[in-house]
Design a protein around this motif. Structure first.
Motif, mmCIF file in Angstrom:
data_model
loop_
_atom_site.group_PDB
_atom_site.id
_atom_site.type_symbol
_atom_site.label_atom_id
_atom_site.label_comp_id
_atom_site.label_asym_id
_atom_site.label_seq_id
_atom_site.Cartn_x
_atom_site.Cartn_y
_atom_site.Cartn_z
ATOM 1 N N PHE A 111 0.625 -1.171 0.118
ATOM 2 C CA PHE A 111 0.059 0.108 0.030
ATOM 3 C C PHE A 111 0.832 1.240 0.111
ATOM 4 N N ASP A 112 2.050 1.133 0.033
ATOM 5 C CA ASP A 112 3.008 2.103 0.146
ATOM 6 C C ASP A 112 3.499 2.651 -1.110
ATOM 7 N N LYS A 113 4.125 3.984 -1.272
ATOM 8 C CA LYS A 113 4.527 4.655 -2.315
ATOM 9 C C LYS A 113 5.956 5.211 -1.984
ATOM 10 N N GLN A 114 6.869 4.698 -3.023
ATOM 11 C CA GLN A 114 8.281 5.161 -2.681
ATOM 12 C C GLN A 114 8.422 6.452 -2.814
ATOM 13 N N LYS A 115 7.773 6.965 -3.851
ATOM 14 C CA LYS A 115 7.954 8.598 -4.220
ATOM 15 C C LYS A 115 6.624 9.234 -4.972
ATOM 16 N N ALA A 116 6.449 10.427 -4.781
ATOM 17 C CA ALA A 116 5.435 11.253 -5.260
ATOM 18 C C ALA A 116 5.689 11.865 -6.582
ATOM 19 N N TYR A 117 5.343 11.502 -7.765
ATOM 20 C CA TYR A 117 5.574 12.020 -9.181
ATOM 21 C C TYR A 117 4.550 13.247 -9.384
ATOM 22 N N PHE A 118 4.909 14.314 -10.171
ATOM 23 C CA PHE A 118 3.814 15.200 -10.270
ATOM 24 C C PHE A 118 2.729 14.708 -10.942
ATOM 25 N N TYR A 119 2.798 13.567 -11.901
ATOM 26 C CA TYR A 119 1.814 12.999 -12.751
ATOM 27 C C TYR A 119 0.813 12.195 -11.572
ATOM 28 N N ASN A 120 1.178 11.944 -10.553
ATOM 29 C CA ASN A 120 0.326 11.426 -9.467
ATOM 30 C C ASN A 120 -0.901 12.170 -8.953
ATOM 31 N N ALA A 121 -0.710 13.558 -9.476
ATOM 32 C CA ALA A 121 -1.774 14.487 -8.655
ATOM 33 C C ALA A 121 -3.154 14.143 -9.067
ATOM 34 N N PRO A 122 -3.558 13.670 -10.184
ATOM 35 C CA PRO A 122 -5.011 13.187 -10.136
ATOM 36 C C PRO A 122 -5.430 12.199 -9.306
ATOM 37 N N TYR A 123 -4.411 11.171 -8.764
ATOM 38 C CA TYR A 123 -4.722 10.225 -7.934
ATOM 39 C C TYR A 123 -4.474 10.639 -6.333
ATOM 40 N N LYS A 124 -4.359 11.708 -6.248
ATOM 41 C CA LYS A 124 -3.766 12.422 -4.628
ATOM 42 C C LYS A 124 -4.627 11.859 -3.760
ATOM 43 N N ASP A 125 -5.901 11.716 -3.568
ATOM 44 C CA ASP A 125 -6.850 11.273 -2.512
ATOM 45 C C ASP A 125 -6.446 9.978 -2.373
ATOM 46 N N ILE A 126 -6.826 9.185 -3.441
ATOM 47 C CA ILE A 126 -6.972 7.727 -3.205
ATOM 48 C C ILE A 126 -5.345 7.431 -2.870
ATOM 49 N N THR A 127 -4.291 7.974 -3.321
ATOM 50 C CA THR A 127 -3.062 7.558 -2.896
ATOM 51 C C THR A 127 -2.679 7.966 -1.348
ATOM 52 N N LEU A 128 -3.286 9.172 -0.756
ATOM 53 C CA LEU A 128 -3.231 9.388 0.431
ATOM 54 C C LEU A 128 -3.910 8.613 1.407
ATOM 55 N N ARG A 129 -4.963 7.959 0.882
ATOM 56 C CA ARG A 129 -5.541 6.872 1.711
ATOM 57 C C ARG A 129 -4.755 5.342 1.613
ATOM 58 N N SER A 130 -4.133 5.137 0.570
ATOM 59 C CA SER A 130 -3.403 4.056 0.526
ATOM 60 C C SER A 130 -2.121 4.244 1.577
ATOM 61 N N LEU A 131 -1.524 5.418 1.421
ATOM 62 C CA LEU A 131 -0.463 5.698 2.629
ATOM 63 C C LEU A 131 -0.798 5.536 3.966
ATOM 64 N N ASP A 132 -1.992 5.994 4.009
ATOM 65 C CA ASP A 132 -2.614 5.775 5.579
ATOM 66 C C ASP A 132 -2.498 4.352 6.143
ATOM 67 N N ILE A 133 -3.135 3.834 5.140
ATOM 68 C CA ILE A 133 -2.981 2.287 5.330
ATOM 69 C C ILE A 133 -1.833 1.573 5.592
ATOM 70 N N ALA A 134 -0.826 1.978 4.746
ATOM 71 C CA ALA A 134 0.613 1.505 5.023
ATOM 72 C C ALA A 134 1.112 1.801 6.319
ATOM 73 N N GLU A 135 0.795 2.954 6.724
ATOM 74 C CA GLU A 135 1.631 3.423 7.795
ATOM 75 C C GLU A 135 0.871 2.928 9.095
ATOM 76 N N LYS A 136 -0.429 2.524 9.008
ATOM 77 C CA LYS A 136 -0.899 1.770 10.109
ATOM 78 C C LYS A 136 -0.365 0.311 10.178
ATOM 79 N N ILE A 137 -0.340 -0.297 9.076
ATOM 80 C CA ILE A 137 0.362 -1.786 9.021
ATOM 81 C C ILE A 137 1.673 -1.557 9.293
ATOM 82 N N TYR A 138 2.513 -0.388 9.087
ATOM 83 C CA TYR A 138 3.759 -0.679 9.361
ATOM 84 C C TYR A 138 3.986 -0.456 11.249
ATOM 85 N N ASN A 139 3.069 0.197 11.669
ATOM 86 C CA ASN A 139 2.923 0.587 13.132
ATOM 87 C C ASN A 139 2.598 -0.821 13.984
#
Length: 238
Positions: A111-139
């Protein structure tokens, strides 16, 4: 964090119990899976058969952690004394905790993302949700690392005992006790990088992408599919 971890373990155990019922009813299993050694063996069989099913691997490991030990006659190495038996139990649980940490790292990375690229902007919200899941799992992995360190330290109470049949576990304890293995550092590194990626995503707006003649609209089918996936996972780890 402890409450979240406990909730996830309860869910893991419920799902694992369902899977065990399926296995137990199979002709291969003529007896009930009761002991750590039995569950751990099942984990190994599942790992080799389905190496990418990380969530199921975690369920088996959590179940093994909570199960009782078999009689020393059925241990995974030769046991002759009470001291060997005591050290064996500590090494066994330490190893299980380490495997849980490793599998949480694997799962979080999905669920993680190693780097944010400019062309990820259209998927910003869904990617942020994915990062939240990844962070909780790491914890979720951190408490298991703490337990692994505690158990590894306790094995130093048996400095003249070496259980050759589980040499790999002995090596793990040695590496932990000599700071050669430190999953806390790895987990924190992953989380800190994730936070930086999140900050980069949060800076993005409608001007980030697209440029002239470019399509900056997110694919609705892809977003819908990810939304459904993340909704399930967010329910699991809330």
């Amino acid at each position: 964090m402890k409450q979240n971890t406990d909730n996830l373990r309860v869910m893991n155990k419920l799902m694992a119990s369902f899977l065990f019922l399926l296995f137990i009813n199979h002709p291969l299993w003529a007896y009930k899976l009761t002991y750590k050694e039995q569950v751990y063996e099942l984990y190994h069989r599942h790992l080799y058969a389905y190496p990418n099913r990380t969530w199921e691997n975690l369920m088996y490991l959590e179940e093994a952690l909570d199960a009782d030990f078999a009689n020393p006659l059925n241990a995974l190495t030769r046991i002759e004394t009470k001291e060997e038996w005591n050290k064996y139990q500590k090494l066994f649980d330490m190893h299980i905790h380490l495997k849980i940490v490793e599998n949480y790292l694997i799962l979080g990375n999905k669920f993680d993302k190693q780097k944010a690229y400019f062309y990820n902007a259209p998927y910003k919200d869904i990617t942020l949700r994915s990062l939240d899941i990844a962070e909780k799992i790491y914890n979720f992995a951190l408490p298991h690392w703490v337990e692994a360190v505690k158990l590894a330290k306790e094995t130093e109470n048996y400095p003249y005992l070496f259980l050759e049949g589980i040499q790999f576990w002995e090596d793990e304890a040695y590496r932990i006790n000599h700071d050669e293995l430190n999953y806390e550092s790895i987990i924190n590194k992953q989380i800190n990088r994730l936070i930086r990626v999140r900050e980069e995503l949060n800076k993005m707006d409608s001007s980030t992408f697209p440029g002239p003649g470019e399509n900056g609209i997110a694919d609705p089918d892809k977003v819908g599919e990810l939304n459904n996936l993340f909704k399930d996972w967010e329910g699991f780890i809330k």
